[in-house]
Each structure stands twice: as C-alpha cells, then as structure tokens.
Design an enzyme around this catalytic site. Structure first.
Site, mmCIF file in Angstrom:
data_model
loop_
_atom_site.group_PDB
_atom_site.id
_atom_site.type_symbol
_atom_site.label_atom_id
_atom_site.label_comp_id
_atom_site.label_asym_id
_atom_site.label_seq_id
_atom_site.Cartn_x
_atom_site.Cartn_y
_atom_site.Cartn_z
ATOM 1 N N GLU A 118 -4.935 -6.241 2.388
ATOM 2 C CA GLU A 118 -3.757 -7.011 2.824
ATOM 3 C C GLU A 118 -3.826 -8.473 2.403
ATOM 4 O OE1 GLU A 118 -5.345 -4.843 4.745
ATOM 5 O OE2 GLU A 118 -3.823 -3.328 5.159
ATOM 6 N N HIS A 135 -1.916 -0.197 16.233
ATOM 7 C CA HIS A 135 -0.798 0.176 15.355
ATOM 8 C C HIS A 135 0.541 0.041 16.075
ATOM 9 C CE1 HIS A 135 -4.015 1.765 12.917
ATOM 10 N NE2 HIS A 135 -3.196 2.184 11.982
ATOM 11 N N PHE A 195 1.546 -1.856 8.561
ATOM 12 C CA PHE A 195 1.756 -2.063 9.995
ATOM 13 C C PHE A 195 1.593 -3.558 10.263
ATOM 14 C CE2 PHE A 195 0.998 2.430 10.154
ATOM 15 C CZ PHE A 195 1.564 2.904 11.334
ATOM 16 N N GLU A 232 0.826 -1.211 0.000
ATOM 17 C CA GLU A 232 0.000 0.000 0.000
ATOM 18 C C GLU A 232 0.860 1.261 0.000
ATOM 19 O OE1 GLU A 232 -2.184 -0.858 3.571
ATOM 20 O OE2 GLU A 232 -3.115 -2.603 2.631
ATOM 21 N N PHE A 269 -1.723 -5.209 10.765
ATOM 22 C CA PHE A 269 -2.649 -5.527 9.664
ATOM 23 C C PHE A 269 -2.399 -6.927 9.099
ATOM 24 C CE2 PHE A 269 -2.183 -0.728 8.488
ATOM 25 C CZ PHE A 269 -2.744 -0.372 9.697
#
Lengths: 341, 294
Positions: free
Chosen positions: A62, A131, A85, A31, A88
């Site tokens: 993802e 996160h 991250f 991304e 994810f």
C-alpha cells in the site's frame, strides 16, 4: 438496465471508465485490479480490459501504491489509487502525510500532486476488527489533503471527475462498503417521504426534511455510511415523538466548510453529529468546535455526538450491531438534546 | 576524458566542497539556523553520476542533497538563499536544506519514501515515452526502510527506467553498518533481479565510467539498474555530531575525492579553478547580503 447496473458500485465504475477514456494521464494503481477479478469490490471491473496499459495491478504494497502514484503525479500523470480496504490505509500514511501532500506545500511553487486515493470504509458486514473500520478521522487532520465521502445523493461522475481531473492536490475519497450495493439517489428530489435539497457543486451536501426546511427542531449532521440511520431516526422521531428534524449529509469532511451547514443549524439550534468511527478526536469533534463558534448564542443545547462505542469492532454481527451507532442511539441522543434545552 | 571535462568535474567537485564548508562555518558562527547534512567526502558520486544526465532527466534525493542539487542544477544562489531562509531561495524559504525542487530535481528529508516516488516518476516518464531516466539517491541507512524494497520490486516488475544509487558511507547517522545492516548490501537489489554494479572509489571519473553504461542500458529500455558506491562521509552527519574515531576519519582523507581529483590537473590550473569558485561563492554571498531586508 440489468439489476446490478443500478447499483452505486456500477455507477462509480462507469464514471471511472469515462474519466479514463477522456484523459490519457489517468492511471489506476492498486491490488488485484485486473479482470476478471476487477478489484476486491469490483469497482474497477473492466478497466484493465479497456485500458490495459494504464491499469497497474500491484503487489500487496500500500505504501508503494500511494508512493508510486505520488511520483507519477509530480511528473504530470493523474493516478487513481485503490486501497482495497480503508483499514490498510495506515500502511500508506507517511506517503500521504510527508510526501503527496507535502510536496506542493513545502516546495512553495506551482508543483501539483494530483493523486486520488479511493478506499472503502465501514462495518456491518461482519469483516471484523481490521476490515471494518472507519478510519477517515486519522486523515482529515492532514493539511493539503481533501477528504470527501461519497453519499447516495451525490452525482457520482462529477464527484470523481473533480478529484481526478480538476484538482491539483491529493484527494482521499471514502466509499462505504454497504453503499456499493445500494442504488444511487443522485438526482432525486424526493426520497420516500423526504424532500431532498442539494448544496454545492461537484461535491454536494444533501439536506433532507420530512416537513418544510423551516420549522424543524433538530439538525442531524452526518456523512457516508451513517446516512440511512440518520434518515430512519428522523422518520421515527417525527412519527413516534413528533420531533421534526432535518438531516444534512455532508460531502466534504476536510477542509471543513460549514457555512451552509451552520445556516441550517441556526434554524434549529439543536445539533447532533453522527459518525461510524470511534468518537474521540473524531470528525464530529472538529465539526462541533467550528459549529459552536459559528452558532454561539443560537445553540439551545450542547452539540451531541454519536459514534462507535467500542475500541475495536467485533467480528460477530450481533456484537458489531451493539457497538456501532444505530437509529436507536441517534434517537436517544436527540432525546438528550431535547431534554437539555 | 577531455581536458575540458576534467576541468568541469574539478570545478563542480571543489565548488560543492567549498559551498558546504561555507555552510558549516556559517552554522558554527550561529549565522544559519536549523540543520544541514553535508556530503563532504561523497562529492564524486554527485558529479560522476549527474554527468550522465541530460535535459528531461529526473532526480530524487534525500536529506544529504546539496551535492546532487548543485551538480544537477548548478543553482548555487537558489540553494544558499533557501538554506538562509530567504524569499529568493529555490523554495522561497519553505523547504530549506532538505526539501528542494527545481527542473526535475526533488528532495525530501524522510527516509525511503522518495524511492517509491522515483519509481512513480519513472512510470510517468515511461508512459509519456520521454526517454528520461529517473535517478534516486539513497544511503545504506535508508535500507532499513521497508518501502525501499516495495519500490525495487515494482521497478523490476514493471521494468521502469530508474537508477537506484546507494551511497554506502558506512554510517546510518551515528550507527555503523555492522549494527544496522544484516547480510550483503548488493544482494538486496539483486534479489529483485535488478542488475547491480558496485564500486569502491571516490574518483569522479571512475564513478562516471561505471555509471554511464547503466544510463545507456536504462535508456535502451532494459529496466532498472542499481549502483552501489562504497564511499565515506568525511564530515559530520549534520553539523557537529561526530563521535567517530578521529584516526578512522583521518585515514580516509587519503581518499578525499577533491584531493584525488586535483592531481589530474596541473597545479596552476587547479588553483585557478579553486580561485574562480571562491569568487563565485563570494559573489553569491554578497548578493544575498546586499538584498537582505530589501
């Protein structure tokens, strides 16, 4: 050299640039990879300009990132996925468990699936509950997946080249967010007052000692982002308590290869394992079980584990500091280790 | 269609049926273990679609993959040995009925995930400029998986050489479409700008005629296409788990793809082909029986 070029993030970027330049089978998929943005942590900056056909920026998908990479790997490419991250990565779990790793195993043939998934993990930046986590423990139990964690003593390019070009099975590389902004120590023989030894090729375990690698009383084992906390604990333990320790920073989390580690632990007979994620069913659980087996009769106390103490990482930096393992909690655990001897 | 191609289609259609009927029989006698998902009633898709494929093309299939595998590879020995858990199997007994791999054919028993893998394979073939088309078979039940839509989105964004085949057989295992699929099926791929062709026919010739132009368009670099086949599963989901109204199934037998296709050949020729198929299967069964335990 510009100051930012000394940072680890730049070294990873340079390694990826070289590897992409060497082999046309290497794709980058993830991304927000395109310049000028160049990825959320800037690891892939410049790649889309230099290799516009082979850097694929994706929607927020993802599972598809890993799924597409898996299909491309089955057909001869060597894709590198960036998961923005580590938090994810759960969205891609099934692709890792039931697709990328399963194909080479269940087809029982010479079917390779050389995908590399890179992702940043770790807290201490105040990014909050979703996160900041260290979720690698949920992936180390997947058969057929190699999980490694970059550390500052690790020669960077060899580490990435091995995963991307030299392996035929899926690799998951854990990068630490704090470490991106630190300088690599990949060739140093000394770090502060520590002597540095390295074991292994390409994926390196580092062993550090303030004394002589012979008369330490405690072995601290860790990986990735907990390294500095263990080193600081070792320094204070020696200065304040006159407890000498060696610190082992492991490069590979899984599959577990602890022969060299066990030999280093046998000298001290006291072992502490530090990880940043939550402790139950953690990285330290498996390492402790295997080390107990290897060191039976040589351990002077039960292996201690230090990990995150809260079920969720608070957003507040002050609260986060309270629950994440720290130099202080490592020192306390070493004191427990000494008192139980 | 030439007479030769018609015979070839019938040979494949009737062999897939024969092969899978043999499997169900073996399961009912307890001679096979585990599970299996037959495509009885849907054979026209396997035969009609793979007929457009050539060397280098790629197929991703699902749990209901025997027909696709046989039509694409013609490896009946490797498949039967695999389902029997034998070393001679195409995946040496590790994969079994749902997990096959040979010459560009890949199957997996997890729903939806292969769609992303197929899109990735198409990406690789596009990079390598092979001209290959990657076909992925999914069912109406698979449309409940989110990754299907992520994958269609990427295939369209990157204009990849991939054909999505949705075999809409009316059931997701035991659950009828009305309980598991909202809205219009064809609107899904079309929402991503993927040209979508819909056909309600179990005639392998009609399937082939519908799909062949899609392959041409994909090979010409026009990006992904979707083919929706409104078909029907005459057999159970897996071995004997069927609670549908027998009258409903019976009514659909009129559109049995083997029965439909058989009428295209003279009776004597059709019988000859069926006999040859039976001989072929018997030979494979015997070979495996002889080598058992050796």
């Amino acid at each position: 050299m510009k100051p930012q070029e000394r940072l680890l993030v730049h070294h990873i970027n340079r390694a990826l640039t070289r590897i992409m330049g060497e082999d046309e089978r290497v794709l980058m998929i993830g991304e927000d990879l395109l310049d000028p943005y160049g990825g959320a942590f800037k690891v892939t900056k410049g790649l889309s300009t230099q290799f516009p056909q082979r850097v694929h920026t994706t929607p927020i998908s993802e599972a598809a990132i890993v799924g597409v990479a898996t299909g491309a790997a089955l057909r001869g490419m060597r894709p590198v996925c960036e998961i923005m991250f580590g938090d994810f990565l759960g969205l891609a779990f099934d692709q890792i468990l039931n697709h990328a790793t399963k194909y080479p195993l269940m087809y029982a043939q010479e079917v390779g699936c050389p995908i590399t998934i890179r992702t940043p993990m770790g807290g201490r930046r105040g990014y909050g509950p979703t996160h900041s986590q260290s979720l690698e423990k949920f992936f180390v139990g997947i058969p057929g997946l190699e999980v490694t964690a970059l550390h500052r003593f690790q020669p960077v390019e060899a580490f990435y080249r091995r995963a991307i070009l030299q392996r035929d099975q899926p690799s998951l590389i854990i990068e630490n967010k704090i470490m991106y902004g630190q300088e690599p120590l990949d060739t140093v023989a000394r770090y502060g007052d520590f002597q540095v030894r390295r074991h292994g090729q390409d994926v390196v375990d580092a062993e550090l000692s303030l004394t002589d690698f012979a008369h330490e009383e405690v072995t601290l084992i860790t990986y990735g982002g907990m390294t500095d906390h263990c080193l600081e604990a070792a320094r204070r333990l020696l200065l304040d308590e006159e407890i000498a320790s060696n610190v082992l920073v492991l490069g590979r989390l899984s599959p577990v290869q602890l022969e060299a580690t066990a030999a280093a632990c046998a000298r001290t007979g006291r072992v502490l394992i530090a990880e940043e994620g939550t402790g139950a069913w953690g990285i330290g659980s498996e390492w402790a079980a295997q080390l107990t087996d290897a060191l039976w009769g040589k351990l002077k106390a039960p292996i201690q584990r230090v990990a995150c103490t809260a079920p969720v990482l608070p957003n507040s930096r002050a609260l986060e500091e309270q629950v994440l393992p720290s130099t202080d909690t490592i020192i306390q655990a070493v004191q427990t280790l000494m008192s139980r001897t | 269609m030439s007479q030769e191609q018609t015979e070839q289609f019938f040979r494949k259609l009737s062999f897939i049926r024969l092969f899978e009927s043999h499997l169900l029989e073996q399961f009912s006698w307890g001679k096979l273990s585990g599970t299996t998902h037959t495509c009885i009633g849907q054979e026209a898709n396997a035969v009609g679609i793979t007929a457009s494929m050539g060397r280098g093309d790629v197929v991703f299939s699902n749990h209901r993959c025997h027909g696709h595998y046989l039509a694409f590879t013609d490896d009946a020995f490797g498949l039967l040995a695999e389902i029997m858990g034998r070393e001679e199997g195409v995946c040496r007994g590790w994969g079994g009925s749902q997990h096959l791999c040979r010459d560009g054919f890949y199957s997996n028993g997890i729903q939806g995930g292969i769609v992303a893998n197929a899109v990735g394979a198409a990406l690789a073939e596009k990079h390598a400029e092979t001209g290959a088309v990657t076909t992925v078979f999914l069912g109406d039940g698979t449309l409940g998986e989110g990754l299907v839509y992520e994958s269609m989105n990427l295939a369209a964004l990157w204009s990849l050489p991939v054909l999505f085949v949705i075999e809409h057989n009316g059931y997701a295992q035991s659950t009828p479409t009305r309980l598991q699929l909202a809205g219009e099926l064809e609107a899904r791929p079309r929402a991503f700008g993927i040209p979508t062709l819909s056909l309600a026919s179990n005639d392998a010739d009609a399937v082939h005629a519908a799909v062949a132009p899609l392959f041409e368009q994909i090979r010409a670099g026009e990006g992904p296409r979707c083919f929706v086949s409104h078909t029907y599963r005459l057999g159970p989901h897996s071995k004997g788990d069927d609670h549908r109204d027998p009258a409903e199934i019976e009514a659909r037998r009129t559109f049995d793809p083997i029965r439909l296709y058989r009428t295209k050949l003279p009776e004597t020729r059709a019988t000859e082909i069926e006999q040859a198929n039976q001989n072929r299967l018997a030979e494979i069964v015997n070979r495996l029986a002889e080598s058992e335990g050796s």
